[in-house]
Design a protein around this motif. Sequence first.
Motif, mmCIF file in Angstrom:
data_model
loop_
_atom_site.group_PDB
_atom_site.id
_atom_site.type_symbol
_atom_site.label_atom_id
_atom_site.label_comp_id
_atom_site.label_asym_id
_atom_site.label_seq_id
_atom_site.Cartn_x
_atom_site.Cartn_y
_atom_site.Cartn_z
ATOM 1 N N LEU A 7 0.821 -1.205 0.000
ATOM 2 C CA LEU A 7 0.000 0.000 0.000
ATOM 3 C C LEU A 7 0.858 1.259 0.000
ATOM 4 N N LEU A 8 1.948 1.223 0.811
ATOM 5 C CA LEU A 8 2.837 2.391 0.867
ATOM 6 C C LEU A 8 3.507 2.632 -0.489
ATOM 7 N N ILE A 9 3.906 1.552 -1.148
ATOM 8 C CA ILE A 9 4.528 1.687 -2.468
ATOM 9 C C ILE A 9 3.553 2.272 -3.476
ATOM 10 N N LEU A 10 2.312 1.790 -3.440
ATOM 11 C CA LEU A 10 1.301 2.299 -4.364
ATOM 12 C C LEU A 10 1.014 3.771 -4.126
ATOM 13 N N VAL A 11 0.965 4.150 -2.852
ATOM 14 C CA VAL A 11 0.740 5.556 -2.509
ATOM 15 C C VAL A 11 1.891 6.414 -3.032
ATOM 16 N N ALA A 12 3.126 5.922 -2.846
ATOM 17 C CA ALA A 12 4.300 6.655 -3.316
ATOM 18 C C ALA A 12 4.274 6.829 -4.828
ATOM 19 N N ILE A 13 3.886 5.756 -5.532
ATOM 20 C CA ILE A 13 3.784 5.836 -6.992
ATOM 21 C C ILE A 13 2.750 6.871 -7.391
ATOM 22 N N GLY A 14 1.635 6.910 -6.664
ATOM 23 C CA GLY A 14 0.587 7.886 -6.954
ATOM 24 C C GLY A 14 1.066 9.297 -6.754
ATOM 25 N N ILE A 15 1.873 9.518 -5.680
ATOM 26 C CA ILE A 15 2.394 10.862 -5.421
ATOM 27 C C ILE A 15 3.330 11.293 -6.534
ATOM 28 N N VAL A 16 4.230 10.378 -6.953
ATOM 29 C CA VAL A 16 5.164 10.689 -8.034
ATOM 30 C C VAL A 16 4.399 11.023 -9.317
ATOM 31 N N ALA A 17 3.337 10.229 -9.596
ATOM 32 C CA ALA A 17 2.540 10.474 -10.791
ATOM 33 C C ALA A 17 1.865 11.826 -10.725
ATOM 34 N N THR A 18 1.438 12.206 -9.504
ATOM 35 C CA THR A 18 0.782 13.500 -9.354
ATOM 36 C C THR A 18 1.760 14.638 -9.576
ATOM 37 N N LEU A 19 2.998 14.489 -9.103
ATOM 38 C CA LEU A 19 3.982 15.550 -9.218
ATOM 39 C C LEU A 19 4.549 15.667 -10.626
ATOM 40 N N ARG A 20 4.570 14.543 -11.344
ATOM 41 C CA ARG A 20 5.146 14.558 -12.682
ATOM 42 C C ARG A 20 4.228 15.312 -13.635
ATOM 43 N N PRO A 21 4.756 16.273 -14.470
ATOM 44 C CA PRO A 21 3.912 17.003 -15.408
ATOM 45 C C PRO A 21 3.220 16.054 -16.372
ATOM 46 N N THR A 22 1.954 16.302 -16.602
ATOM 47 C CA THR A 22 1.202 15.483 -17.535
ATOM 48 C C THR A 22 1.286 16.092 -18.922
ATOM 49 N N THR A 23 1.140 15.262 -19.932
ATOM 50 C CA THR A 23 1.151 15.725 -21.306
ATOM 51 C C THR A 23 -0.268 15.935 -21.772
ATOM 52 N N ASN A 24 -0.596 17.195 -22.098
ATOM 53 C CA ASN A 24 -1.919 17.525 -22.598
ATOM 54 C C ASN A 24 -1.738 18.116 -23.987
ATOM 55 N N THR A 25 -1.916 17.295 -25.007
ATOM 56 C CA THR A 25 -1.623 17.745 -26.362
ATOM 57 C C THR A 25 -2.546 18.865 -26.804
ATOM 58 N N THR A 26 -3.766 18.879 -26.285
ATOM 59 C CA THR A 26 -4.690 19.944 -26.671
ATOM 60 C C THR A 26 -4.214 21.281 -26.138
ATOM 61 N N ALA A 27 -3.836 21.324 -24.854
ATOM 62 C CA ALA A 27 -3.378 22.577 -24.256
ATOM 63 C C ALA A 27 -2.030 22.995 -24.809
ATOM 64 N N ALA A 28 -1.149 22.014 -25.044
ATOM 65 C CA ALA A 28 0.199 22.331 -25.495
ATOM 66 C C ALA A 28 0.228 22.790 -26.942
ATOM 67 N N ALA A 29 -0.838 22.474 -27.702
ATOM 68 C CA ALA A 29 -0.836 22.791 -29.118
ATOM 69 C C ALA A 29 -0.869 24.286 -29.377
ATOM 70 N N VAL A 30 -1.438 25.060 -28.449
ATOM 71 C CA VAL A 30 -1.554 26.494 -28.640
ATOM 72 C C VAL A 30 -1.015 27.227 -27.425
ATOM 73 N N ASN A 31 -0.019 28.065 -27.636
ATOM 74 C CA ASN A 31 0.490 28.924 -26.569
ATOM 75 C C ASN A 31 1.057 30.188 -27.192
ATOM 76 N N PHE A 32 0.164 31.161 -27.391
ATOM 77 C CA PHE A 32 0.578 32.394 -28.038
ATOM 78 C C PHE A 32 1.630 33.137 -27.221
ATOM 79 N N LYS A 33 1.703 32.865 -25.924
ATOM 80 C CA LYS A 33 2.686 33.559 -25.086
ATOM 81 C C LYS A 33 4.108 33.111 -25.386
#
Length: 381
Positions: A7-33
């Motif tokens: 359970l502790l390992i699974l929780v740790a994996i979940g925390i790492v997954a939460t902290l790791r930036p996710t790839t959102n191709t829709t949002a990343a496709a447009v960034n006029f800034k």
Amino acid sequence: MNRKGVLLILVAIGIVATLRPTTNTTAAAVNFKSGAVYVLTNQVSNAVAAFDRAPDGTLTAAGTFSTGGAGNPVAQPGDPATDPLASQGALILSDDKQFLFAVNAGSNEISVLSIGKDALTLVDKVSSGGVRPISLTVHENLLYVLNEGGTPNITGFTVSDTGELTPLPGSTRPLTAGSAADPAEVSFNPDGSLLVVTEKAANLIDVYVVGSDGVAGPPIPNPSNGLTPFGFAFDQRNNLIVSEAVGGAPNASAVSSYIAALNGTLDVVSASVPDMQTAACWIVITNSGRYVYTTNTGSGVASSYTLDANGTLTLLNSVAANLGATSFPIDMALNNSSRYLYVHAAGLQTVEAFSVAPDGSLTSIDSAGGLPLGAQGIAAR
């Protein structure tokens, strides 16, 4: 391993997954800034076509955004349908790159659009103070427009922190040749102390001295060294570089350079340096001040020049980029870093993208289409 350890390992994996930036191709496709190219459609229902710019300079269409006004895609007598406004500066960025200023040549208005991450928002629209606005220039909180129609004039506005425009009392000034001027561009010099307007038909370059209140004085006429002065740009040393279309005569295009004095007089440095092309019209200068590019609408190529600290021009490459005989290249813009050059190929209805090498050479990297016939004005960041 017991259940508690799993359970502790699974929780740790979940925390790492939460902290790791996710790839959102829709949002990343447009960034006029982070980078974008904008083209004014100049249609009856005027709009800005936006292209997201990737780090490698390539473009992705990212929608059109209304200016709330009317463009004027119908060419005037003597101007081709691919170049209806026959001007440079119909669409410009504010100094801080937070706003776009656009002419509405059909409704005699100027629009201001705020640049968001993935959209442009109309924040103001005002009368241009004249007929058929075709070119804009901004310096800090001052904006001037060039009105071509009727009795041509320049008119000034102040720009608020939120993008609203307020007419500047007493700032409207005529052009030297009046209705016979056929002007092409208005622009500030680097410190905002001068305004310059090219008069194509009269072969004049008007200079206006700008007061501390932002109000331009009367026009000071300077003869153009060559025929049909069109687009121009200043480098950071106050050297003025002007294209000469020479009435569209085949293989007769040239570019001249001047030093602009604070009293409004221009002294020729390099006189009509030819590029052996046809109808040189638009000018951009790299941030370094080393390279100048001009588009030759009649022959479908961009030419390059070197520019030294004294304002001396030398032809670098007559054909720095060959866009094709039917491309009719008009407006162009460099991105913030001058790493990429974007050319509006009006005949192809595309934006052609080029990388700029340290030696000033250009390499084609992309072509983005979908623009309407009659589009005019380009800005890049």
